[in-house]
Design a protein around this motif. Structure first.
Motif, short mmCIF file in Angstrom:
data_model
loop_
_atom_site.label_atom_id
_atom_site.label_comp_id
_atom_site.label_asym_id
_atom_site.label_seq_id
_atom_site.Cartn_x
_atom_site.Cartn_y
_atom_site.Cartn_z
N ALA A 136 -31.23 -7.26 -4.58
CA ALA A 136 -30.48 -8.45 -5.01
C ALA A 136 -30.59 -8.57 -6.53
CB ALA A 136 -31.02 -9.71 -4.34
N VAL A 137 -29.53 -9.04 -7.17
CA VAL A 137 -29.50 -9.13 -8.63
C VAL A 137 -28.93 -10.47 -9.06
CG1 VAL A 137 -29.26 -6.64 -8.95
CG2 VAL A 137 -27.20 -8.07 -8.76
N LEU A 138 -29.27 -10.85 -10.32
CA LEU A 138 -28.64 -11.97 -11.00
C LEU A 138 -27.65 -11.41 -12.00
CD1 LEU A 138 -31.62 -14.40 -11.82
CD2 LEU A 138 -29.88 -14.68 -10.06
N ILE A 139 -26.48 -12.00 -12.07
CA ILE A 139 -25.43 -11.54 -12.99
C ILE A 139 -25.19 -12.61 -14.05
CG2 ILE A 139 -23.03 -10.77 -13.18
CD1 ILE A 139 -24.66 -8.87 -11.59
N GLY A 140 -25.17 -12.18 -15.32
CA GLY A 140 -24.84 -13.11 -16.38
C GLY A 140 -23.42 -13.63 -16.24
N GLN A 141 -23.19 -14.85 -16.70
CA GLN A 141 -21.88 -15.47 -16.52
C GLN A 141 -20.76 -14.66 -17.17
OE1 GLN A 141 -21.38 -19.38 -18.31
NE2 GLN A 141 -20.12 -20.04 -16.59
N GLU A 142 -21.03 -14.08 -18.34
CA GLU A 142 -20.01 -13.29 -19.01
C GLU A 142 -19.65 -12.04 -18.19
OE1 GLU A 142 -18.30 -13.95 -21.75
OE2 GLU A 142 -19.28 -15.90 -21.92
N VAL A 143 -20.67 -11.41 -17.62
CA VAL A 143 -20.43 -10.23 -16.78
C VAL A 143 -19.65 -10.62 -15.53
CG1 VAL A 143 -21.51 -8.37 -15.47
CG2 VAL A 143 -22.52 -9.12 -17.63
N ALA A 144 -20.08 -11.73 -14.91
CA ALA A 144 -19.41 -12.19 -13.69
C ALA A 144 -17.95 -12.52 -13.96
CB ALA A 144 -20.14 -13.40 -13.13
N GLY A 145 -17.66 -13.12 -15.11
CA GLY A 145 -16.27 -13.45 -15.43
C GLY A 145 -15.44 -12.22 -15.73
N LEU A 146 -16.08 -11.22 -16.31
CA LEU A 146 -15.35 -10.01 -16.70
C LEU A 146 -14.91 -9.19 -15.49
CD1 LEU A 146 -14.37 -8.30 -19.11
CD2 LEU A 146 -16.57 -7.11 -19.04
N ILE A 147 -15.80 -9.07 -14.49
CA ILE A 147 -15.45 -8.26 -13.32
C ILE A 147 -15.28 -9.12 -12.07
CG2 ILE A 147 -16.47 -6.13 -14.18
CD1 ILE A 147 -18.99 -6.70 -12.75
N ARG A 148 -15.17 -10.45 -12.28
CA ARG A 148 -14.82 -11.40 -11.23
C ARG A 148 -15.76 -11.30 -10.02
NH1 ARG A 148 -8.16 -10.98 -11.24
NH2 ARG A 148 -7.90 -11.56 -13.46
N LEU A 149 -17.01 -11.65 -10.29
CA LEU A 149 -18.02 -11.64 -9.24
C LEU A 149 -18.46 -13.05 -8.90
CD1 LEU A 149 -20.29 -8.68 -10.45
CD2 LEU A 149 -18.67 -8.66 -8.54
N SER A 150 -18.86 -13.23 -7.65
CA SER A 150 -19.39 -14.51 -7.17
C SER A 150 -20.64 -14.23 -6.36
CB SER A 150 -18.36 -15.24 -6.30
OG SER A 150 -17.16 -15.48 -7.01
N PRO A 151 -21.50 -15.24 -6.19
CA PRO A 151 -22.70 -15.05 -5.36
C PRO A 151 -22.32 -14.56 -3.96
CG PRO A 151 -22.89 -17.09 -6.59
CD PRO A 151 -21.50 -16.59 -6.83
N GLY A 152 -23.01 -13.54 -3.50
CA GLY A 152 -22.74 -12.96 -2.19
C GLY A 152 -21.94 -11.67 -2.25
N ASP A 153 -21.31 -11.39 -3.40
CA ASP A 153 -20.55 -10.16 -3.55
C ASP A 153 -21.48 -8.95 -3.65
OD1 ASP A 153 -18.29 -11.67 -3.52
OD2 ASP A 153 -17.92 -11.58 -5.68
N THR A 154 -20.92 -7.79 -3.38
CA THR A 154 -21.67 -6.53 -3.48
C THR A 154 -21.11 -5.70 -4.63
OG1 THR A 154 -22.15 -6.51 -1.11
CG2 THR A 154 -22.35 -4.42 -2.28
N ILE A 155 -22.00 -5.12 -5.42
CA ILE A 155 -21.60 -4.26 -6.53
C ILE A 155 -22.26 -2.89 -6.36
CG2 ILE A 155 -21.28 -6.17 -8.16
CD1 ILE A 155 -24.00 -5.50 -9.36
N THR A 156 -21.63 -1.89 -6.92
CA THR A 156 -22.18 -0.53 -6.89
C THR A 156 -22.52 -0.11 -8.31
OG1 THR A 156 -20.88 0.05 -4.94
CG2 THR A 156 -21.77 1.87 -6.25
N ALA A 157 -23.82 0.11 -8.54
CA ALA A 157 -24.29 0.53 -9.86
C ALA A 157 -24.43 2.03 -9.89
CB ALA A 157 -25.63 -0.14 -10.17
N THR A 158 -23.87 2.66 -10.92
CA THR A 158 -23.96 4.12 -11.07
C THR A 158 -24.51 4.43 -12.45
OG1 THR A 158 -21.68 4.24 -11.89
CG2 THR A 158 -22.01 4.51 -9.52
N GLY A 159 -25.02 5.64 -12.61
CA GLY A 159 -25.56 6.03 -13.90
C GLY A 159 -26.32 7.32 -13.81
N THR A 160 -27.05 7.64 -14.88
CA THR A 160 -27.84 8.86 -14.96
C THR A 160 -29.30 8.50 -15.14
OG1 THR A 160 -25.97 10.00 -15.99
CG2 THR A 160 -28.15 11.03 -16.18
N SER A 161 -30.16 9.05 -14.32
CA SER A 161 -31.59 8.74 -14.39
C SER A 161 -32.25 9.52 -15.52
CB SER A 161 -32.25 9.08 -13.05
OG SER A 161 -32.13 10.46 -12.76
#
Length: 378
Positions: A136-161
């Motif tokens: 579970a994560v907390l999303i900053g308001q600016e990030v949430a507004g940019l990609i239109r997220l609300s509490p309960g939504d699911t996101i997929t984080a990708t990257g390089t370790s």
């Protein structure tokens, strides 16, 4: 009858006979003692109360890597924490920052201990809930507004370790963070979750510490950590510590000023009342002198009355002062205060001394009474 018993009966009888005037003097002493006791209680309790209030504005000490190092280990934080008195620690929140991608857009992720963040940053407003489970994560308001997220939504984080491998992991948005600051541009998750994605377990970029201590004590802590923990550099958050020190200094100066003014007014009131009593008892004083009473006995009688009033007024002031301080603390800070037993003797001694000083001039005028002049009715 013993001499001390007779002396006490003389004093109490004199006070009872002139109860109206003595009540005024007693009231003045009690008010002065109440203000003294109450303000001194507040004086000693204000740093604690104000410290708790200022802790709501965030951390007042941060730990960053020393020298050219990019990060430091959790073990260094534990050694640094040994130099902070356990009772003064409000919260210690470690942070590690990494770049993740969500919907192919890069965002800064902050791995931390979210339970400690609640303590170090109580000003955060979270729409939804704080994460309680892994994933579970907390999303900053600016990030949430940019990609239109609300509490309960699911996101997929990708990257390089850190070892060069790629990852993809799903997270649930537990809440949206609103602070009015840079925190709204971050994604906050548990430190364990971020380490499982990136690797390099135990590495940290910064640690925020919220400590309930004076600026002097904080500076001592900074000095001890600097001397004994080479991996980190402690820094005070001056906008918090200096503001706290300034406010406390002004409040304590105000307490001093008000206390001194009240004690001076108490002395004036008691001196005026005792002067009136001496004027009323001029014939009595003249008769005593004509019968052989020495000036010393006259002085002891009037001083005894004044000191008795001072002690009784001081005792009343201790009780009323605590009630006064408790009322102020509850209305201003919303917290109760603790009773200081040392205030009982201190308040009584100060009240007795102030009353004794106030009686000096009236007593001096009592010794100047001429029996021959007074008994002739002049």
């Amino acid at each position: 009858m013993k001499r001390q018993t007779m002396y006490f009966r003389m004093i109490t009888s004199s006070l009872i006979r002139r109860h109206s005037r003595m009540l005024v003097a007693l009231l003045a002493v009690a008010i002065g003692a109440t203000i003294l006791s109450g303000l001194v209680t507040i004086y000693y309790d204000v740093p604690r109360q104000m410290g708790q209030e200022f802790r709501s504005y965030g951390a007042n000490l941060i730990l960053v890597p020393s020298g050219d190092k990019a990060a430091f280990r959790l073990e260094a934080v534990e050694r640094a924490a040994d130099f902070i008195p356990p009772g003064d620690i409000v919260g210690i929140a470690p942070y590690r920052y990494e770049t993740l991608k969500i919907n192919e857009q890069p965002f800064m992720a902050a791995g931390t201990d979210l339970d400690e963040v609640k303590k170090t940053s109580p000003y955060w407003f979270v729409s939804g809930e704080w994460p309680v489970n892994d994933g579970a994560v907390l999303i900053g308001q600016e990030v949430a507004g940019l990609i239109r997220l609300s509490p309960g939504d699911t996101i997929t984080a990708t990257g390089t370790s850190a070892d060069g491998g790629s990852f993809s992991h799903d997270f649930t948005v537990s809440g949206i963070v609103q602070t009015g600051g840079t925190e709204e541009d971050f994604i906050f998750m548990s430190l364990l979750d971020l380490e499982s994605l990136m690797g390099n377990d135990g590495e940290l970029d910064v640690v925020e510490c919220s400590i309930s201590a004076s600026q002097t004590a904080l500076e001592d802590i900074v000095g001890q950590i600097s001397e004994n923990v080479e991996e980190v550099t402690p820094r005070l958050v001056k906008r918090v510590t200096q503001s706290e020190g300034t406010v406390l200094t002004k409040l304590q100066a105000l307490v001093y000023l008000v206390t001194v003014v009240v004690l001076i007014l108490t002395m004036v009131c008691v001196a005026t009342t005792m002067m009136a009593v001496v004027a009323e008892r001029r014939k009595e004083i003249g008769l005593k002198k004509a019968l052989g009473a020495a000036n010393k006995s006259i002085v002891m009688e009037f001083l005894g009355e004044g000191l008795f009033l001072g002690g009784l007024g001081g005792l009343l002031g201790v009780v009323l002062g605590f009630v006064f301080a408790q009322t102020v603390s509850m209305n201003v800070f919303g917290r109760s205060i603790s009773f200081q037993p040392l205030l009982i003797p201190v308040t009584m001694v100060v009240s007795i001394v102030v009353t004794g000083l106030a009686c000096l001039i009236p007593v001096r005028s009592a010794t100047d009474v001429d029996p021959a002049v007074v008994l002739r009715g002049e």
